[in-house]
Design an enzyme around this catalytic site. Sequence first.
Site, PDB file in Angstrom:
ATOM      1  N   ASP A 149     -10.945  30.178  -9.669  1.00 54.57           N
ATOM      2  CA  ASP A 149     -10.377  30.939 -10.778  1.00 54.57           C
ATOM      3  C   ASP A 149      -9.468  32.049 -10.240  1.00 54.57           C
ATOM      4  OD1 ASP A 149      -9.997  31.790 -13.381  1.00 54.57           O
ATOM      5  OD2 ASP A 149     -12.124  32.033 -13.835  1.00 54.57           O
ATOM      6  N   ASP A 194      -8.411  28.499 -21.878  1.00 59.06           N
ATOM      7  CA  ASP A 194      -9.704  29.003 -22.324  1.00 59.06           C
ATOM      8  C   ASP A 194      -9.917  28.706 -23.796  1.00 59.06           C
ATOM      9  OD1 ASP A 194     -10.757  29.901 -19.992  1.00 59.06           O
ATOM     10  OD2 ASP A 194     -10.176  31.992 -20.258  1.00 59.06           O
TER      11      ASP A 194
HETATM   12  C1  DGJ Z   1     -11.695  32.564 -16.867  1.00 54.66           C
HETATM   13  C2  DGJ Z   1     -11.859  31.087 -16.950  1.00 54.66           C
HETATM   14  O1  DGJ Z   1     -10.754  30.510 -17.570  1.00 54.66           O
HETATM   15  C3  DGJ Z   1     -13.152  30.757 -17.678  1.00 54.66           C
HETATM   16  O2  DGJ Z   1     -13.279  29.375 -17.806  1.00 54.66           O
HETATM   17  C4  DGJ Z   1     -14.308  31.355 -16.928  1.00 54.66           C
HETATM   18  O3  DGJ Z   1     -14.437  30.727 -15.689  1.00 54.66           O
HETATM   19  C5  DGJ Z   1     -14.112  32.841 -16.763  1.00 54.66           C
HETATM   20  N1  DGJ Z   1     -12.834  33.150 -16.173  1.00 54.66           N
HETATM   21  C6  DGJ Z   1     -15.196  33.436 -15.903  1.00 54.66           C
HETATM   22  O4  DGJ Z   1     -14.976  34.738 -15.604  1.00 54.66           O
END
Ligand code: DGJ
Length: 761
Positions: free
Chosen positions: A481, A551
């Site tokens: 991430d 997301d």
């Molecule tokens: C952002 C990501 O897009 C989510 O799927 C998740 O992993 C969060 N970060 C966790 O902090």
Amino acid sequence: MKITHTPENGEFHLSNGMISYILRIYENGYAGSLYFGKALSPVRPYGHLGPRDFRGFSHGTGDFTRFEYPSAGNGDFRLPAITVVHADGSSVIDPVYRDHRIYSGKKPIPGLPATYVESDSEAETLEIDLVDELSGVIITLFYTIFADYPVIARHVRVTNGGANTSGCARVSGAGETLTCAMSASVDLPDQNWDLIALTGAWAREFQAERLPLRRGVQGVASVRGVSGSQQNPFIALARTNADERTGEAIGFSLAYSGNFRAECEADSFGMTRVRMGINPAGFSWKLGAGESFDTPEAILCWSETGLGGLSDAYHALYRTRLARGHWRDRDRPVLINNWEGTYFDFDEERLLSIARSAQALGVELFVLDDGWFGKRNDDTSSLGDWFVNRAKLPGGIDGLARKVESLGMKFGLWIEPEMISRESELFSAHPDWAVGVPGRPRTEARHQYVLDYSRAEIVDHIFAAITDVLKSAPISYVKWDMNRNITEPYSMSLPADRQGEFFHRYMLGVYSLFDRLTSAFPDILFESCSSGGARFDPGMLFYAPQAWLSDDSDAVERLRIQWGASLCYPPSSMGAHVSASPNHQVGRVTPIATRAAVAFFGAFGYELDPARLPQSELDSVKNQISFYKAHRTLFRTGRFIRLVSPYDGTDASWMVVSADRSRAIVAFYRVLGKPFPVAVRVKLAGLEADAAYRITVWPAPVAESASAQAADGARTGESALTVRGGDELMYSGLRVLDSAFFEPQTGDFWARLFVLERITK
Ligand code: DGJ
């Protein structure tokens, strides 16, 4: 496929039977564009496609010239592809032809992601050296034409030639500073185009926008340190009458994950210049004598079958000759990720209970997301402290991973290796490792700073820390991430006159870590992520064959997001999960089958706590997983064809079809119900016209409507299992709301998949 050079007229003709890309060296040594489009005969000359003689009031090279790699300060007043500041402060260069090389195959670009070949017979490459005699700057233009794709891959190497070999007086010493070095510039002979770009924001990435090209400069760019969810490093020019299936279109895609710019200049003389590469804003790069700079690769694609033709080429190329490694050609496991199920609120037992119920439903991989390390119980701390939080996980990652494996599942883990929290042991030990300008406050975003990946010792430290984690347990998958943009760009390790190198050096550090980790752990499936799709680009796909697309996991939002992303990126690269309802991002309540019917067209998984689902939804999930497993190779490798755009109304449709056209899955989504009767026909594509296809429907009709359909079927001779000709399905269409298949009153957020199997040749 062949690259032909005709010394008599200075023309280079790259052709593969699908496309031709023709350029020419003029009598004065300048490199000019002649043509990019449908294949032309390689035996004819095309110099007459170049500029007309009349130059009006233009200067020097003339506004009418179509350049291969325009420079600034010598009479072409449009956007340059390159600017170089010499040691005396002047910035004029006048590059002329010196040499060229043609060879089979394609070389890698040092330190950067790029398309590749597996055998030299797959491509031919042309390198042309242009030299600015007065400064000694050498610009090498690289062009690769692939045998099987209507695509030209371009990149550029700029070298400070050092000692003057031309006999001319040098205007500079050893120091040259690049302030713009685009990966490609293309001068097209007219302006009758629409410009398509993928724009958005967090949780609404990849919104496809199409606007007529207007006079002047327009485009997309990022200065965030990541390619960004606001804009993607992809643009297309489409003829104003081009659609998904017909008309001319040209795609421009950049294999880069940092600051970029892609823009078009529709000039005063009816031409269009397109340039793409590292964003010149804030960029500079010093070149000492003998040093070189390689730009990222731009992948140019030409189609006469509209946007669909562009997508076909990009999908196939990126799935098989950009993505790499063990997982490139393998079906991906159905995963469950605990993020939306628990957020930070978990312990080992909660995770295992999710894993147990998921395993019973057929899920193959359990992914532990954010919150397992340091003291991280929310997003305020611990990034950089890559050791397990034993209060939450007493047996460590190893203990949890082994328990998950004993259930018969694989185990995956989330990391965010480019970050450092102010509240962390790493920051206490190395406050100078965070990107920032000494003496100025650093901007916090999500309570975190960015590690200075332009510094090799920091990349080495994180490589060692993550290696320890990955070696400590049976880890089969990693979600990498990256959750904030870069502010106060500055590296303590760079001198004042090299600070303009920071952003690109940061990306080189990220790519080097990705390269080291994927080489050290070749069997691990890597998925990249950046607050969803904020760094979803070809650069990342080189290292990780899939990326979390957004997301926003709402099925309706995802229709637009996946549609937009699919202009350039293959469904196999798009992480797509079924999440809880009401949806956490938009609050919408949708049937779980609809959520699955959208997520199937991606790297499929779940992001919820199964314990919170009613039995009817658990049954549906079980059914979804077995359906997906039966068809996942088709979903991953099939040709993805967009049919009905979610941008045009409240219906949407797309399909995948196997390479041999024997199998296909068509999806129809009705976002808002409409009154009966409705006769919606969706014209399919890519089938065999004279073959017959057996059609079944997913999800299977419910019992009562099935009996209604049986009665209806008796009347019409149709049933949920029916046969149609490929010609009818493509030219008349598939009746997606046919009462032979199910009740016509759909309600809102309704989806059906049609599985087509060829039964006759
Ligand atoms: C952002 C990501 O897009 C989510 O799927 C998740 O992993 C969060 N970060 C966790 O902090």
